[in-house]
Design a protein around this motif. Structure first.
Motif, mmCIF file in Angstrom:
data_model
loop_
_atom_site.group_PDB
_atom_site.id
_atom_site.type_symbol
_atom_site.label_atom_id
_atom_site.label_comp_id
_atom_site.label_asym_id
_atom_site.label_seq_id
_atom_site.Cartn_x
_atom_site.Cartn_y
_atom_site.Cartn_z
ATOM 1 N N ASP A 357 0.802 -1.224 0.000
ATOM 2 C CA ASP A 357 0.000 0.000 0.000
ATOM 3 C C ASP A 357 0.837 1.277 0.000
ATOM 4 O O ASP A 357 0.359 2.319 -0.462
ATOM 5 N N THR A 358 2.083 1.223 0.525
ATOM 6 C CA THR A 358 2.859 2.456 0.683
ATOM 7 C C THR A 358 4.280 2.383 0.150
ATOM 8 O O THR A 358 4.933 3.413 0.018
ATOM 9 N N GLY A 359 4.803 1.177 -0.085
ATOM 10 C CA GLY A 359 6.201 1.060 -0.487
ATOM 11 C C GLY A 359 7.169 1.355 0.653
ATOM 12 O O GLY A 359 8.330 1.677 0.409
ATOM 13 N N TRP A 360 6.721 1.167 1.883
ATOM 14 C CA TRP A 360 7.577 1.500 3.028
ATOM 15 C C TRP A 360 7.151 0.706 4.250
ATOM 16 O O TRP A 360 5.961 0.447 4.460
ATOM 17 N N THR A 361 8.128 0.294 5.034
ATOM 18 C CA THR A 361 7.956 -0.099 6.437
ATOM 19 C C THR A 361 9.241 0.335 7.138
ATOM 20 O O THR A 361 10.252 0.594 6.473
ATOM 21 N N HIS A 362 9.240 0.365 8.442
ATOM 22 C CA HIS A 362 10.481 0.764 9.106
ATOM 23 C C HIS A 362 11.437 -0.420 9.209
ATOM 24 O O HIS A 362 11.158 -1.531 8.746
ATOM 25 N N HIS A 363 12.607 -0.195 9.810
ATOM 26 C CA HIS A 363 13.708 -1.145 9.659
ATOM 27 C C HIS A 363 13.462 -2.485 10.338
ATOM 28 O O HIS A 363 13.967 -3.507 9.865
ATOM 29 N N ILE A 364 12.695 -2.544 11.410
ATOM 30 C CA ILE A 364 12.490 -3.819 12.093
ATOM 31 C C ILE A 364 11.570 -4.743 11.297
ATOM 32 O O ILE A 364 11.888 -5.926 11.120
ATOM 33 N N PRO A 365 10.420 -4.291 10.773
ATOM 34 C CA PRO A 365 9.668 -5.178 9.884
ATOM 35 C C PRO A 365 10.477 -5.624 8.667
ATOM 36 O O PRO A 365 10.345 -6.773 8.227
#
Length: 502
Positions: A357-365
């Motif tokens: 949906d966004t092309g992003w998650t933070h580093h832990i996921p």
């Protein structure tokens, strides 16, 4: 031949790429930018990433006005020929081996030093050579950069008497909280340039010229210097204080947490890392942000981001082909298509949906959900690297090769990290709220409720027990394999599961 013209790549969009200096353009030097369609034909990028990159390039061209020749062409070579018209060209060192080969193959192009980073690559090479050039630990490098740039230093000592606040910055999310109680991050507003980009991408897809994955909703990340500065300002003023303690935590309903969302702006060149870390330090010195959060943010930029950039060039292009664990399985279709709805494991479903949906998650996921699953399943690290490159808005070759090959997939055998970063469901259960409603149980290795991460963790250790048994950081869990009375059942179960969506 005419006057020299300076070429700006699509990740060299901030004012520091035009500032006077070594091999930099003069104040009145004509500029050129090339939008090459072939880039989108070679890889199936995330649609939101393609939108962001094109929007940022076109916005920058609009800001520069008549000074820039903005060419839309099939290839970079074609665009350069049309825009430069035989004139000599200067360009700052590009950010990938492929782009560097291109510019070096053009006789009239002069390549200057890279900009947008804290340390010249020659200086890093001298530092690395002095450390033996083999196992180059990020912590050593980070301290060197802190001293060199006088970041969070009190004379010769680290501010607060500690280099590292990691222990304080690994708290699980607050109990009974669906989201962190922090102000929302900065979000830009789309304009007519975004509308034009979306129209063009729709047309290219309809014509069958290119194909994308993921969704392209309203643009979530800055495409201009003004937007990027506003995002930085909002983070520093309203979100930095709570960043540190929860930077490793995950909440299903709060993918952003207190993260800065500045990685895409840094990697497009809209922000200079120097301004980010210096302004963060100023917040602490003014008493407006705690040292632990500021150090965690500075570490991400002056430590990790800079370290990854330097290792990309220092290890050489052959590093991308590292595969010490000999993982060769192809990525399954559901993964390539970002088909989160096919996945029943709540953690992986949630994170894959965020990417879709966004092309992003933070580093832990990225590391402990996506990367860990790929590592446990034995997928080809080169294919995993390419997937992260294509599917993340902040993904570039220099970003993902060390991050995935070295950190996430341990494909370099330990040149970058001291152990593989993977775990069973217990870690995810401790650091998130993702396990509670899940059909799987983090403590179960076998049976209908067996957590794919728990079972996957033990089968990964079992598969590589000879190598990992000699690693002081993994020897203990490898020894525990012999105490698992159901290990044979776990092996059979995971073979039967294969690469089906868990």
């Amino acid at each position: 031949m005419g006057s020299t013209v300076h070429w700006l790549f699509g990740d060299q969009l901030g004012p520091h790429f035009l500032a006077p200096g070594e091999h930099g353009p003069g104040r009145d030097t004509p500029l050129l930018m090339v939008e090459a369609r072939s880039v989108f034909r070679r890889r199936r990028f995330h649609r939101a990433k393609a939108h962001l990159v094109l929007s940022a390039m076109r916005h920058r061209a609009a800001e520069l006005g008549d000074r820039v020749a903005y060419v839309r062409a099939d290839t970079y070579r074609e665009g350069l020929d049309r825009a430069a018209r035989g004139r000599p060209v200067t360009v700052h060192h590009p950010t990938s081996y492929a782009a560097l080969r291109l510019v070096r193959s053009l006789s009239r192009v002069t390549v200057g030093p890279a900009r947008g980073f804290l340390v010249p690559t020659d200086d890093f090479a001298a530092w690395a050579d002095g450390h033996g050039g083999g196992r180059l630990r990020q912590e050593d490098f980070y301290r060197w950069v802190r001293r060199r740039h006088e970041l969070l230093m009190d004379a010769d000592s680290p501010a607060g008497g500690r280099w590292n606040f990691d222990h304080d910055n690994r708290q699980p999310p607050p109990r009974e909280a669906d989201t962190l109680p922090v102000p929302a991050p900065y979000r830009p507003r789309e304009d007519e340039i975004d509308e034009e980009v979306r129209h063009d991408l729709d047309r290219w897809e309809k014509d069958g010229d290119v194909s994308f994955v993921g969704r392209d909703g309203p643009r979530l990340f800055p495409a201009t210097r003004t937007e990027a500065r506003a995002a930085l300002k909002r983070f520093l003023a309203r979100r930095l204080g709570s960043f540190g303690p929860y930077e490793d935590a995950m909440l299903a309903a709060d993918p952003v947490m207190s993260h800065s969302l500045l990685s895409s702006s840094l990697n497009l060149g809209l922000l200079d890392p120097v301004e980010c870390v210096e302004r963060a330090e100023a917040e602490w010195r003014a008493g407006r942000a705690p040292l632990g959060s500021v150090e965690g943010f500075v570490r991400q930029i002056a430590g990790w981001r800079e370290y990854v950039w330097q290792l990309y060039w220092y290890f050489g292009e052959e590093y991308r082909r590292s595969n010490e664990l000999r993982h060769t399985a192809p990525l399954p279709d559901w993964w390539n298509e970002l088909d989160a709805d096919a996945v029943r494991a709540r953690c992986l479903h949630t994170v894959l949906a965020q990417v879709r949906d966004t092309g992003w998650t933070h580093h832990i996921p990225r590391l402990m959900v996506l990367g860990s699953h790929a590592l446990q399943r034995g997928w080809d690290p080169a294919a995993v690297t390419d997937w992260f490159h294509r599917c993340f808005v902040d993904g570039y070759d220099w970003v993902m090769v060390p991050n995935v090959v070295g950190m996430s997939q341990y494909a370099d055998g330990g040149r970058m990290t001291t152990k593989p970063y993977t775990s069973g469901g217990a870690y995810l259960h401790r650091m998130s709220d993702l396990c509670g409603p899940c059909r799987y149980r983090p403590g179960d290795r076998t049976g209908e409720h067996a957590c794919p991460y728990t079972a996957g963790y033990w089968t990964f250790l079992d598969r590589h027990r000879e190598r990992l048994g000699h690693n002081h950081r993994t020897a203990r869990p490898v020894r525990q394999l012999d105490r698992l009375t159901d290990l044979a059942d776990v092996r059979r179960q995971e073979r039967a599961r294969g690469d089906a969506p868990p």
